[in-house]
Scaffold this motif. Structure first.
Motif, PDB file in Angstrom:
ATOM      1  N   VAL A 133     -16.488  -5.898  33.731  1.00 27.78           N
ATOM      2  CA  VAL A 133     -16.315  -5.579  32.219  1.00 27.78           C
ATOM      3  C   VAL A 133     -15.210  -6.396  31.588  1.00 27.78           C
ATOM      4  CG1 VAL A 133     -15.947  -3.876  30.818  1.00 27.78           C
ATOM      5  CG2 VAL A 133     -17.476  -3.340  32.368  1.00 27.78           C
ATOM      6  N   ALA A 134     -13.913  -6.384  32.574  1.00 29.71           N
ATOM      7  CA  ALA A 134     -12.653  -6.964  31.770  1.00 29.71           C
ATOM      8  C   ALA A 134     -13.118  -8.612  31.935  1.00 29.71           C
ATOM      9  CB  ALA A 134     -11.488  -6.689  32.627  1.00 29.71           C
ATOM     10  N   TRP A 135     -13.657  -9.189  32.826  1.00 28.50           N
ATOM     11  CA  TRP A 135     -13.772 -10.483  32.953  1.00 28.50           C
ATOM     12  C   TRP A 135     -14.482 -10.839  31.523  1.00 28.50           C
ATOM     13  CZ3 TRP A 135     -13.078 -14.478  36.627  1.00 28.50           C
ATOM     14  CH2 TRP A 135     -13.863 -15.643  36.419  1.00 28.50           C
ATOM     15  N   ARG A 136     -15.735 -10.388  31.611  1.00 32.99           N
ATOM     16  CA  ARG A 136     -16.713 -10.616  30.581  1.00 32.99           C
ATOM     17  C   ARG A 136     -15.880 -10.415  29.086  1.00 32.99           C
ATOM     18  NH1 ARG A 136     -22.793  -9.250  32.488  1.00 32.99           N
ATOM     19  NH2 ARG A 136     -22.509 -10.564  34.312  1.00 32.99           N
ATOM     20  N   ARG A 137     -15.605  -9.320  29.012  1.00 41.39           N
ATOM     21  CA  ARG A 137     -14.820  -9.061  27.645  1.00 41.39           C
ATOM     22  C   ARG A 137     -13.739 -10.180  27.432  1.00 41.39           C
ATOM     23  NH1 ARG A 137     -12.043  -3.987  28.307  1.00 41.39           N
ATOM     24  NH2 ARG A 137     -10.466  -5.436  29.127  1.00 41.39           N
ATOM     25  N   ASN A 138     -12.785 -10.559  28.295  1.00 44.89           N
ATOM     26  CA  ASN A 138     -11.857 -11.661  28.251  1.00 44.89           C
ATOM     27  C   ASN A 138     -12.484 -13.009  27.576  1.00 44.89           C
ATOM     28  OD1 ASN A 138      -9.843  -9.788  28.755  1.00 44.89           O
ATOM     29  ND2 ASN A 138      -9.756 -10.482  30.800  1.00 44.89           N
ATOM     30  N   TRP A 139     -13.651 -13.189  28.468  1.00 44.85           N
ATOM     31  CA  TRP A 139     -14.224 -14.577  28.020  1.00 44.85           C
ATOM     32  C   TRP A 139     -14.943 -14.431  26.599  1.00 44.85           C
ATOM     33  CZ3 TRP A 139     -12.826 -18.755  30.244  1.00 44.85           C
ATOM     34  CH2 TRP A 139     -12.467 -18.902  31.390  1.00 44.85           C
ATOM     35  N   ASP A 140     -15.510 -13.429  26.321  1.00 40.90           N
ATOM     36  CA  ASP A 140     -15.880 -13.024  24.909  1.00 40.90           C
ATOM     37  C   ASP A 140     -14.807 -13.380  23.820  1.00 40.90           C
ATOM     38  OD1 ASP A 140     -18.472 -12.359  25.904  1.00 40.90           O
ATOM     39  OD2 ASP A 140     -18.050 -10.134  25.837  1.00 40.90           O
ATOM     40  N   TYR A 141     -13.766 -12.862  24.075  1.00 36.79           N
ATOM     41  CA  TYR A 141     -12.533 -13.448  23.197  1.00 36.79           C
ATOM     42  C   TYR A 141     -12.291 -14.674  23.110  1.00 36.79           C
ATOM     43  CZ  TYR A 141     -12.469  -8.479  21.533  1.00 36.79           C
ATOM     44  OH  TYR A 141     -12.927  -7.233  20.960  1.00 36.79           O
ATOM     45  N   ALA A 142     -12.152 -15.233  24.462  1.00 38.23           N
ATOM     46  CA  ALA A 142     -11.939 -16.583  24.350  1.00 38.23           C
ATOM     47  C   ALA A 142     -12.839 -17.493  23.699  1.00 38.23           C
ATOM     48  CB  ALA A 142     -11.644 -17.106  26.042  1.00 38.23           C
ATOM     49  N   LEU A 143     -14.113 -17.289  23.944  1.00 36.72           N
ATOM     50  CA  LEU A 143     -15.268 -18.104  23.168  1.00 36.72           C
ATOM     51  C   LEU A 143     -14.970 -17.606  21.726  1.00 36.72           C
ATOM     52  CD1 LEU A 143     -18.265 -17.130  25.520  1.00 36.72           C
ATOM     53  CD2 LEU A 143     -17.376 -19.344  25.041  1.00 36.72           C
ATOM     54  N   ALA A 144     -14.634 -16.479  21.330  1.00 35.85           N
ATOM     55  CA  ALA A 144     -14.595 -16.497  19.749  1.00 35.85           C
ATOM     56  C   ALA A 144     -13.240 -17.115  19.336  1.00 35.85           C
ATOM     57  CB  ALA A 144     -14.378 -14.914  19.600  1.00 35.85           C
ATOM     58  N   VAL A 145     -12.075 -17.107  19.795  1.00 32.65           N
ATOM     59  CA  VAL A 145     -10.947 -17.652  19.322  1.00 32.65           C
ATOM     60  C   VAL A 145     -11.244 -19.283  19.475  1.00 32.65           C
ATOM     61  CG1 VAL A 145      -8.488 -17.907  19.664  1.00 32.65           C
ATOM     62  CG2 VAL A 145      -9.754 -15.574  19.801  1.00 32.65           C
ATOM     63  N   GLY A 146     -11.878 -19.449  20.705  1.00 36.43           N
ATOM     64  CA  GLY A 146     -12.087 -20.789  20.889  1.00 36.43           C
ATOM     65  C   GLY A 146     -12.931 -21.567  19.964  1.00 36.43           C
ATOM     66  N   SER A 147     -13.737 -20.595  19.199  1.00 35.29           N
ATOM     67  CA  SER A 147     -14.702 -21.482  18.145  1.00 35.29           C
ATOM     68  C   SER A 147     -14.095 -21.080  17.078  1.00 35.29           C
ATOM     69  CB  SER A 147     -15.849 -20.733  18.130  1.00 35.29           C
ATOM     70  OG  SER A 147     -16.490 -20.729  19.621  1.00 35.29           O
ATOM     71  N   PHE A 148     -13.226 -20.266  16.576  1.00 34.84           N
ATOM     72  CA  PHE A 148     -12.616 -19.980  15.145  1.00 34.84           C
ATOM     73  C   PHE A 148     -11.500 -21.065  14.829  1.00 34.84           C
ATOM     74  CE2 PHE A 148      -9.350 -18.313  12.997  1.00 34.84           C
ATOM     75  CZ  PHE A 148      -9.976 -17.420  11.761  1.00 34.84           C
ATOM     76  N   VAL A 149     -10.774 -20.991  15.920  1.00 36.20           N
ATOM     77  CA  VAL A 149      -9.407 -21.971  15.697  1.00 36.20           C
ATOM     78  C   VAL A 149      -9.892 -23.590  15.393  1.00 36.20           C
ATOM     79  CG1 VAL A 149      -7.587 -23.192  16.937  1.00 36.20           C
ATOM     80  CG2 VAL A 149      -7.843 -20.640  17.032  1.00 36.20           C
ATOM     81  N   PRO A 150     -10.885 -23.991  16.043  1.00 37.36           N
ATOM     82  CA  PRO A 150     -11.064 -25.429  15.541  1.00 37.36           C
ATOM     83  C   PRO A 150     -11.909 -25.386  14.252  1.00 37.36           C
ATOM     84  CG  PRO A 150     -11.945 -25.337  17.763  1.00 37.36           C
ATOM     85  CD  PRO A 150     -11.278 -23.746  17.350  1.00 37.36           C
ATOM     86  N   SER A 151     -12.513 -24.523  13.785  1.00 38.36           N
ATOM     87  CA  SER A 151     -13.309 -24.228  12.449  1.00 38.36           C
ATOM     88  C   SER A 151     -12.302 -24.359  11.414  1.00 38.36           C
ATOM     89  CB  SER A 151     -14.268 -23.138  12.631  1.00 38.36           C
ATOM     90  OG  SER A 151     -15.041 -23.120  13.565  1.00 38.36           O
ATOM     91  N   LEU A 152     -11.426 -23.443  11.703  1.00 39.29           N
ATOM     92  CA  LEU A 152     -10.008 -23.426  10.690  1.00 39.29           C
ATOM     93  C   LEU A 152      -9.214 -24.693  10.708  1.00 39.29           C
ATOM     94  CD1 LEU A 152      -8.508 -21.194   9.113  1.00 39.29           C
ATOM     95  CD2 LEU A 152      -6.854 -20.898  11.005  1.00 39.29           C
ATOM     96  N   VAL A 153      -8.964 -25.357  11.789  1.00 39.52           N
ATOM     97  CA  VAL A 153      -8.144 -26.337  11.599  1.00 39.52           C
ATOM     98  C   VAL A 153      -8.798 -27.510  11.045  1.00 39.52           C
ATOM     99  CG1 VAL A 153      -6.815 -28.122  13.008  1.00 39.52           C
ATOM    100  CG2 VAL A 153      -6.658 -25.686  13.544  1.00 39.52           C
TER     101      VAL A 153
END
Lengths: 378, 522
Positions: free
Chosen positions: A113-133
């Motif tokens: 659960v922890a592994w997958r949740r961490n990757w979910d947030y990594a994917l979300a942040v990793g996609s949000f930041v470039p879109s913003l920048v």
């Protein structure tokens, strides 16, 4: 076949095409991935979201890489000046993007659960930041970028990273995030099953008006509060690329091109109206239309941005003459010509096999499908 | 003045990120072809086990590929972020193959890879096989275009300096494409990739055999890898980079440094097997030499000389003096004295402009350089000899060890004894790090050996950087190292996890951990 001047104009359009391709294709999966934690509550739901883009994100990301490569080849001065000047912004994009290939590929390779949740947030942040920048960077182009060239055409940036984060640019950044999130939401409404589909519909219905408002705010701000630039010397379209051989002055605002060519207002109208229409279609459950309209909105917004800046690509606020325009920041005629033929030949082929891939993989990803094929799916 | 430490740190950052990227590239190059071969056997014979092989090795391929893509992004951005002057100065030529790589190769590879993983039930057998082959072709085309770009850094043909735009501009695309250095590099590099893929499959299959599990699966994988690997290892060695070392000044310098050839000897030169290169005295202590061998390898002839370092330095000094003249004329041309006479004079010496720029490290006023500064700059044209000498020998040693392994593996496979030959399996398993060591050493030789140039004879590394601060560099370097280390740990963890599971990870019910009986023999 073309003269140098025409080739320069064609390459301005081609860079636009690549950016639009990037924003439509990769923007779709950036938008999708940034909403993983929002639209997916359970592990299966999140896997539904990820697997709608599973076969496609990798190919889509090449739009970004190719756009970067094309700017290097066609506009080397822009590539050199923008990438080094926006050093920390670019690295932020890069560091964020790192989490996507690994996130997609590794997330479901361990049952924790922890592994997958961490990757979910990594994917979300990793996609949000470039879109913003990306949006922030475009916002700063309108404000002028603090750089100049020394006597040997070495670009020297005099600003700071924090100066990029000014209020106008942040509005542009948010517009970019919402634009791509809308694209992702319509995609999910079209391709995801189960609970996710309904949530994506709600999201797509909400985001269209938000995008229109943000664009209206940015537009009004640009019209009333931000000075523009114009070339004050005669443009020689086939002169060697040397930005310092022209002069530039500031103007009241960036809307000079709109006075000269009122037809451009149709792009403004389209940019404001298409997100609203997207949301209407999403609300009506016509997800295919919604996705198409959202893609058209992206094209209109990018074209509007390009035509507003035209012929500037990157104006300088430190030394006006150092501004990079599509006439004086390009490669040589030979390189532009070779790259033109390569692009003309290969872009249709790329579109062909990409669409074939979408056609072959076309189906709604239902939660049952994820559970039955747990090993082979992301 | 450009800060010496910004240059140093930019070089470290590029070296680290590039070498890191190349941990993943060769496996992609090699494994993609092995997957295509395995799946071809499946389509031709219809045997399920080959489908399982394609899927299992494909899983490992995917774990590796994700980091290849991740670290590849950096390579695309980094010329602009950290080497802005480079990007401006040579983008007209160097940018083209990079952009073409995206359009022609990387799009194909990346689009097809999604279909490879997710298309098993959506595509016909033949369509899926075609997709797998296109992944392999795409990754190899990708290598071709990148190595055309890199080959141009080593041997910049088909371009001239335009003083009006203050940069190199392409005048022959054909010459850039057919650059002999790029061609040998391509063949050598992709063959090394095939070897990497083959060693990987060989070693992991040996692990299964040593553990006595999934023997039919391991045997077939081992057999394919040993044949593919043998052919590739022979091609890596026969088509070695050596043949490219006689083209262009930088390549000659590299050859002399690799071989610690301080003096020019009468042809054919002797090959120094080992020894201790001494920069101070410009001699190699305790040298063990094979008469004639170097001349034979390097020039493919008995009567051509291999130029020694001392002569190369003297030659560089001449070119620096010419470069000073070129630099002076360039200043005139750009500062209002654009006369036909100056243009004509400049065009005669402009090929040596880069040598003039070497002085920038010592003085801003290049035209007033002192004798001492010229001597220092000339000495700079030779990279440090000892690191070149040793890394090259490590690479070659690893290469021949792998060749030996493939010969034995192929022989025992042909005799149908490989699966019982324990020592051979141990040899294969322990050889796992060798291709990576060889590749990294090879790139070190190629790129460290290119110093002091970013673009051979054209643009010194020293002037090629972006206008950044030391703090910028320290922070970005820390960011790269931190993130890359994190990813590498995760990658290795997953690799080990899936290798331990073996084909049982596919959950087909046919393999070791899903059987009731403990071990399934052959």
């Amino acid at each position: 076949m073309f003269d140098y001047e025409t080739l320069r104009l064609v390459w301005w359009l081609l860079v636009g095409v690549l950016l639009i391709g990037f924003a439509i294709a990769d923007g779709m999966d950036l938008g999708t991935a940034m909403m993983i934690p929002v639209l997916g509550k359970t592990d299966t739901e999140r896997r539904v979201i990820i697997n709608t883009i599973g076969p496609h994100w990798d190919g889509n990301q090449v739009w970004l890489i190719t756009a970067g490569g094309a700017i290097f080849a066609a506009w080397p001065l822009v590539y050199a000046t923008a990438f080094s000047g926006f050093y920390w912004a670019m690295l932020l994009v890069l560091f964020a993007l790192f989490f996507r290939p690994v996130g997609f590929e590794y997330r479901s390779k361990k049952d924790s659960v922890a592994w997958r949740r961490n990757w979910d947030y990594a994917l979300a942040v990793g996609s949000f930041v470039p879109s913003l920048v990306f949006g922030v960077a475009f916002g700063n182009l309108f404000l002028g970028v603090p750089f100049y060239f020394d006597e040997f055409t070495r670009p020297i940036y005099t600003g700071s990273f924090w100066a990029l984060l000014n209020p106008f640019a942040i509005v542009c950044g948010l517009a970019s995030v919402v634009m791509l999130a809308l694209q992702g939401a319509t995609w999910l409404q079209m391709r995801a099953g189960g609970e996710v589909q309904g949530r994506a519909q709600t999201m797509a219905t909400l985001l269209g008006p938000v995008l229109t408002v943000l664009l209206a705010v940015a537009g009004a701000w640009l019209y009333y509060g931000i000075p523009g630039y114009e070339i004050s010397s005669t443009v020689v379209g086939d002169a060697p690329s040397n930005p310092l051989s022209k002069t530039v002055t500031t103007t009241d605002n960036w809307f000079g091109n709109y006075t000269d060519y009122p037809i451009l207002w149709t792009l403004v109208a389209a940019s404001v109206a298409l997100p609203l229409l997207t949301s209407l279609m999403a609300k009506a459950g016509k997800s295919g239309f919604a996705f198409t309209l959202s893609s058209l909105a992206i094209a209109a917004i990018i074209l509007m941005t390009g035509f507003t800046l035209f012929p500037f690509v990157m104006p300088s606020s430190t030394d006006l003459a150092s501004a990079l325009t599509l006439w004086d920041a390009t490669s040589s005629e030979l390189t532009l010509e070779i790259m033109f033929w390569v692009a003309l030949f290969f872009v249709p082929i790329i579109l062909g096999y990409t669409l074939w891939g979408y056609y072959k993989m076309w189906r709604r990803i239902e939660p049952e499908f994820i559970e039955q094929n747990s090993v082979s799916n992301y | 003045m450009i800060s010496e430490s910004v240059v140093e740190l930019s070089r470290w950052q590029f070296a680290i990120t590039a070498m890191y990227h190349f941990l993943f590239v060769p496996l992609t190059l090699g494994l993609s072809f092995l997957l295509a071969i395995m799946e071809s056997v499946y389509v031709m014979t219809g045997k399920q086990i080959y489908r399982d092989m394609t899927k299992f090795w494909g899983k490992l391929f995917g774990i590796n590929f994700a980091l290849g893509v991740t670290t590849g992004l950096t390579m695309e951005f980094q010329f602009g972020t950290n080497w802005a002057y480079y990007s401006h100065y040579v983008g007209d030529v160097f940018g083209a193959p990079l952009a073409i790589e995206g359009l022609v190769a990387f799009f194909l590879e990346s689009t097809m890879i999604g279909l490879f993983f997710f298309g098993w039930d959506r595509l016909s057998k033949v369509q899926h096989l075609a997709v797998t082959w296109l992944v392999a072709l795409g990754s190899n085309f990708s290598a071709l275009w990148i190595l055309i770009a890199n080959g141009w850094m080593q041997n910049p043909v088909g371009a001239y300096f335009n003083f009006e735009t203050m940069r190199m501009e392409m005048d022959s695309f054909a010459e850039v494409l057919l650059n002999p250095v790029a061609q040998v590099k391509f063949v050598h590099t992709v063959s090394a990739g095939y070897v990497t893929g083959a060693i990987f499959v060989l070693a992991v299959s040996s692990y299964f055999m040593l553990r006595n599990r999934d023997i039919p699966f391991a045997r077939r994988s081992f057999a394919i890898a040993s044949a593919f690997g043998l052919a590739s290892a022979i091609s890596v060695i026969v088509l070695g980079d050596e043949s490219g070392y006689e083209v262009g000044e930088v390549q000659k310098v590299k050859l002399a440094a690799i071989e610690a050839e301080w003096d020019t000897h009468p042809a054919p030169a002797a090959f120094t097997v080992v020894g201790l290169p001494n920069e101070e005295t410009m001699t190699t202590d305790y040298a063990l030499k094979i008469p004639g061998a170097l001349g034979l390898i390097a020039t493919r002839s008995l009567d051509e000389e291999v130029t020694g370092i001392k002569d190369l330095v003297a030659h560089a000094e001449d070119r620096i003096r010419n470069g000073i003249v070129a630099y002076g004329l360039l200043e005139k041309l750009r500062n209002g004295e654009d006369t036909p006479e100056n243009r004509a004079a400049f065009s005669k010496v402009s090929v040596d402009l880069g040598y003039g720029l070497l002085l920038k490290r010592y003085t801003q006023a290049v035209v007033d350089a002192t004798e001492e500064q010229i001597k220092l700059a000339a000495r700079d044209t030779i990279p440090q000899v000892a690191p070149m000498f040793w890394t090259f020998r490590v690479m070659v040693g690893a290469g021949f060890t792998m060749l030996l392994l493939f010969v034995l593996a192929f022989y025992y496979t042909a005799k149908r004894k490989a699966y019982q030959t324990r020592w051979l399996q141990w040899f294969a398993l322990l050889s796992l790090p060798l291709p990576w060591i060889a590749s990294e050493m090879g790139w070190f030789v190629a790129e460290f050996g290119r110093q002091p140039w970013a673009i051979g004879e054209i643009l010194p590394t020293y002037v090629a950087t972006s206008h950044l601060t030391e703090t910028d560099l320290w922070m970005s370097l820390a960011g790269f190292i931190g993130l890359y280390t994190l990813f590498l740990v995760i990658e290795i963890y997953l690799m080990v996890k899936y290798i331990r599971k073996g084909p049982s990870a596919l959950q087909t019910g046919r393999y070791h951990f899903e059987q009731n009986t403990a071990t399934q023999g052959a």
